[in-house]
Design a protein around this motif. Structure first.
Motif, PDB file in Angstrom:
ATOM      1  N   GLN A   1     -16.527   6.042  -9.198  1.00 54.18           N
ATOM      2  CA  GLN A   1     -16.477   6.601  -7.850  1.00 54.18           C
ATOM      3  C   GLN A   1     -17.624   7.581  -7.620  1.00 54.18           C
TER       4      GLN A   1
ATOM      5  N   VAL B   1     -20.928   5.703  -7.292  1.00 55.11           N
ATOM      6  CA  VAL B   1     -21.034   5.055  -5.980  1.00 55.11           C
ATOM      7  C   VAL B   1     -21.499   6.052  -4.924  1.00 55.11           C
ATOM      8  N   GLY B   2     -20.868   7.221  -4.916  1.00 56.55           N
ATOM      9  CA  GLY B   2     -21.235   8.241  -3.942  1.00 56.55           C
ATOM     10  C   GLY B   2     -22.704   8.617  -4.068  1.00 56.55           C
ATOM     11  N   LEU B   3     -23.151   8.817  -5.303  1.00 60.72           N
ATOM     12  CA  LEU B   3     -24.532   9.259  -5.522  1.00 60.72           C
ATOM     13  C   LEU B   3     -25.541   8.171  -5.133  1.00 60.72           C
TER      14      LEU B   3
ATOM     15  N   SER C   1     -25.162   5.731  -3.008  1.00 60.13           N
ATOM     16  CA  SER C   1     -25.170   5.559  -1.565  1.00 60.13           C
ATOM     17  C   SER C   1     -25.886   6.725  -0.875  1.00 60.13           C
ATOM     18  N   LEU C   2     -25.653   7.943  -1.381  1.00 58.10           N
ATOM     19  CA  LEU C   2     -26.358   9.101  -0.817  1.00 58.10           C
ATOM     20  C   LEU C   2     -27.862   8.957  -1.022  1.00 58.10           C
TER      21      LEU C   2
ATOM     22  N   GLY D   1     -26.922   2.711   3.302  1.00 59.77           N
ATOM     23  CA  GLY D   1     -25.932   2.455   2.263  1.00 59.77           C
ATOM     24  C   GLY D   1     -24.551   2.917   2.691  1.00 59.77           C
ATOM     25  N   ARG D   2     -23.556   2.375   2.064  1.00 56.83           N
ATOM     26  CA  ARG D   2     -22.183   2.790   2.340  1.00 56.83           C
ATOM     27  C   ARG D   2     -21.364   2.504   1.089  1.00 56.83           C
ATOM     28  N   GLY D   3     -20.759   3.545   0.543  1.00 51.40           N
ATOM     29  CA  GLY D   3     -20.041   3.398  -0.714  1.00 51.40           C
ATOM     30  C   GLY D   3     -18.626   2.878  -0.523  1.00 51.40           C
ATOM     31  N   PHE D   4     -18.174   2.076  -1.462  1.00 55.78           N
ATOM     32  CA  PHE D   4     -16.828   1.519  -1.394  1.00 55.78           C
ATOM     33  C   PHE D   4     -16.173   1.535  -2.770  1.00 55.78           C
ATOM     34  N   LEU D   5     -14.923   1.924  -2.816  1.00 50.79           N
ATOM     35  CA  LEU D   5     -14.147   1.813  -4.043  1.00 50.79           C
ATOM     36  C   LEU D   5     -13.487   0.443  -4.074  1.00 50.79           C
TER      37      LEU D   5
ATOM     38  N   GLN E   1     -11.003  -0.300  -1.417  1.00 50.14           N
ATOM     39  CA  GLN E   1     -11.512  -0.296  -0.043  1.00 50.14           C
ATOM     40  C   GLN E   1     -12.148  -1.621   0.368  1.00 50.14           C
TER      41      GLN E   1
END
Lengths: 403, 403
Positions: free
Chosen positions: A75, A78-80, A82-83, A93-97, A100
């Motif tokens: 998780q 993914v955040g990093l 996408s950022l 970009g767009r992060g997904f778990l 989701q």
């Protein structure tokens, strides 16, 4: 214009610079006109850190909450990523778990299997020109619980997503240049393989060549999804893992690679009553506890009793011992740990008698004792003392002329 | 038998030993016959680590993916606390993320507000005797995106869950013994307060006493949920935050506490055209960017122009500067950072003229210059040079006889 799934392992997202590199690689492919989906593992070391913490609070942390814990590593990655993508080109970009984007699995925690991916969300994002950045390794069961797919599960996530979306190729970015005839750290003469069949790759992966999770190759083979194993540090070609049919003349090589797997544990059960259902009972109980049993060897029974030996991964030793304790009766259990399995792999092998004999001879000449042997159509494995693992790999690599 | 929500902050889950302590505290309460729900923050330092990583890949990481990243910290803590509970008494704990227990919020990332908690899952678990361990700080918006509630948001999560479940009390475990008349690290004579009203606590929280997130107190006041702020290191009573009505005679004290808030930034806008809608435009734009503006001061206009000053938290400085840049025209913007806000708080204050005068006199005598003043019914705040913050707190604490 084609769709490419790019999966980045822990080392490839192991630092800020590498995360920025991942973002650049994804945008570069998009600029070329391809549609891109990114799948990431946890930053290098993060999963081990979480496992270490878990074991400190609970020595046998195999459960729902363990998966919930471990899934946090992907998780963060993914955040990093996408950022980082959004700095280079705002909001691309767009992060997904896992949950989701509808990655549904069964409920076997820590070894869950994907049974469905709901592509609706992803297709909508891709159509908008967004690069979805998806957490590998994780999914959700039907009761909304987080599940994980087992160590290396991000490869399987990536292949499954590539299949569900009908991608042209699934690129697995890693810290090595591709698949080698043996581990280059053990065997300096090891060569990179340019093309390999799913079957050979499965044997290599299953035997401890840590480039790809074996399940990802099984899955790719089933749906004929090409996998490109390549370096995240340069743009050179890596190894294409494809159908045997596409390989043609390349099959002539008999032994294509040497693999080895350390930290194996051998369980020997002595005094086992020789009656029907005995083996089924034992291995059924191990399977129920989600323990993968590897080599199995059974002796010829003497006076109604038999011996049964099998190996499991060192990480499953404690769990397996607990399961076996319940057998009871006069059965005696002997454990031997710190063993290694060395294997030779090659599609042509079955048509070349004498390959096995040559392997045993090479090991014998190097004073390496063989504790168990197992063979398949395209591989031969020997269980040996773990301390001799590297020596055995080098001896076999040279002996079969792979340098 | 009553239901108790126990919230543990980052320090209280900051190590393996402390996580085990949390599990023991929860089980102890359950053994007494209470039903227990645990809410946890990320392990101490973890959120800062994630924020640091995010800022390295994206200097202004205020978005959906930032929340997804930060929420992973609480997730890891939930897994560990639940695993610890399950060692002490197998399977008595069960970890839940915000979305898994239906904590719905709006979509204002990093400052989301809870609008509904679906208690169905939690009630089922509690009825089974399970101790749910819930991730604080996070929720889910209507489109399945992860949201976070802002720094300290776990307090708000805990109070909201306590209200939704009809708990008897919401216990906030922390690394201090309770709420003090001032920060004991700044002011050695500071005393622990045994009971305080929601209103006073809100002012103290809003003014930088970091024991509770102000929103959690607002929420508790609205639904009359008692909060018990207590130490996770011993069983002694902490501070009860309750309705003013319950306090009775305790209200006689005029000034009940001194708070201070560092890292404040003052923006002064000069040459602002004095026409209707000007202030609304500026503060509307800041609100839209989810920037909390604190003190606002406006001069009397001269020749159709006016000056406007306001303060924001240091963390919002960059964002605020970007928003203000768009004003254009002849407006000149001056920023002054490293300021501190010191405040005196007390319910009785409004009926005692002279309290403000005494505050200004105490500061003046200590050679502390006041840059801005703001007052409410139960507090008076002065903006001063950040370097003088501690001195000011000590002078006021002594001056108002709180020692």
């Amino acid at each position: 214009m084609s769709l490419i799934v790019k999966k980045f392992g822990g080392t490839s997202v192991g630092s800020i610079e590498r995360i920025q590199n991942v973002a650049r690689l994804a945008l570069k492919a998009q600029k070329k006109g391809d549609k891109v989906v990114v799948v990431v593992s946890a930053m290098a070391g993060e999963t081990n850190r979480l496992v270490g913490l878990a074991k400190k609070v609970n020595p046998i942390p195999d459960s729902r909450d363990y998966d919930l814990l471990l899934a946090s590593g992907e998780q963060a990655a993914v955040g990093l990523v996408s950022l980082a993508l959004n700095t280079l080109k705002p909001f691309s970009g767009r992060g997904f778990l896992g949950y989701q984007v509808g990655i549904y699995t069964d409920s076997v925690y820590s070894k869950a299997r994907i049974y469905k991916i709901n592509t609706q969300v992803l297709k909508k994002e891709i159509a908008k020109g967004v690069i979805p950045v998806i957490a590998g390794f994780q999914g959700m069961d039907l009761e909304n619980n987080i599940t994980t797919l087992g160590r290396g599960g991000s490869d399987t996530s990536a292949v499954a997503i590539a299949i569900a979306l009908g991608a042209q190729v699934c690129e697995i970015y890693t810290d090595v240049d591709g698949v080698f005839t043996s581990d280059p750290r053990v065997c300096p003469e090891a060569r990179k393989i340019s093309h390999i069949s799913y079957e050979e790759m499965m044997e290599l992966a299953g035997l401890g060549a840590k480039v790809l999770q074996i399940r990802s190759v099984e899955l790719a083979a089933k749906f004929n999804m090409p996998i490109h194993v390549r370096s995240s540090f340069h743009t050179g070609e890596g190894t294409m893992v494809v159908s045997k049919k596409l390989l043609g003349g390349l099959e002539k090589v008999v032994v294509s690679g040497i693999a080895s797997d350390s930290a194996q544990v051998k369980f020997s059960l002595q005094n086992v009553p020789d009656r029907p259902g005995m083996a089924a009972g034992i291995f059924g109980a191990l399977a129920k506890a989600a323990i993968d049993v590897d080599i199995i060897v059974q002796d010829i029974p003497t006076a109604g009793k038999l011996s049964l030996s099998f190996t499991v991964s060192g990480t499953d030793q404690l769990k397996a011992a607990r399961v076996l304790k319940k057998i009871g009766g006069a059965v005696r259990i002997v454990q031997e740990k710190d063993l290694a399995k060395v294997s030779i792999v090659g599609v042509g092998m079955q048509h070349h008698p004498g390959v096995a004999a040559k392997m045993f001879e090479l090991l014998a000449r190097a004073q390496i004792n063989i504790k168990l042997i197992t063979t398949s159509e395209i591989k031969i494995s020997c269980l040996i003392d773990g301390a001799l693992e590297k020596k055995a790999v080098r001896v076999l690599h040279r002996g079969f002329g792979l340098g």
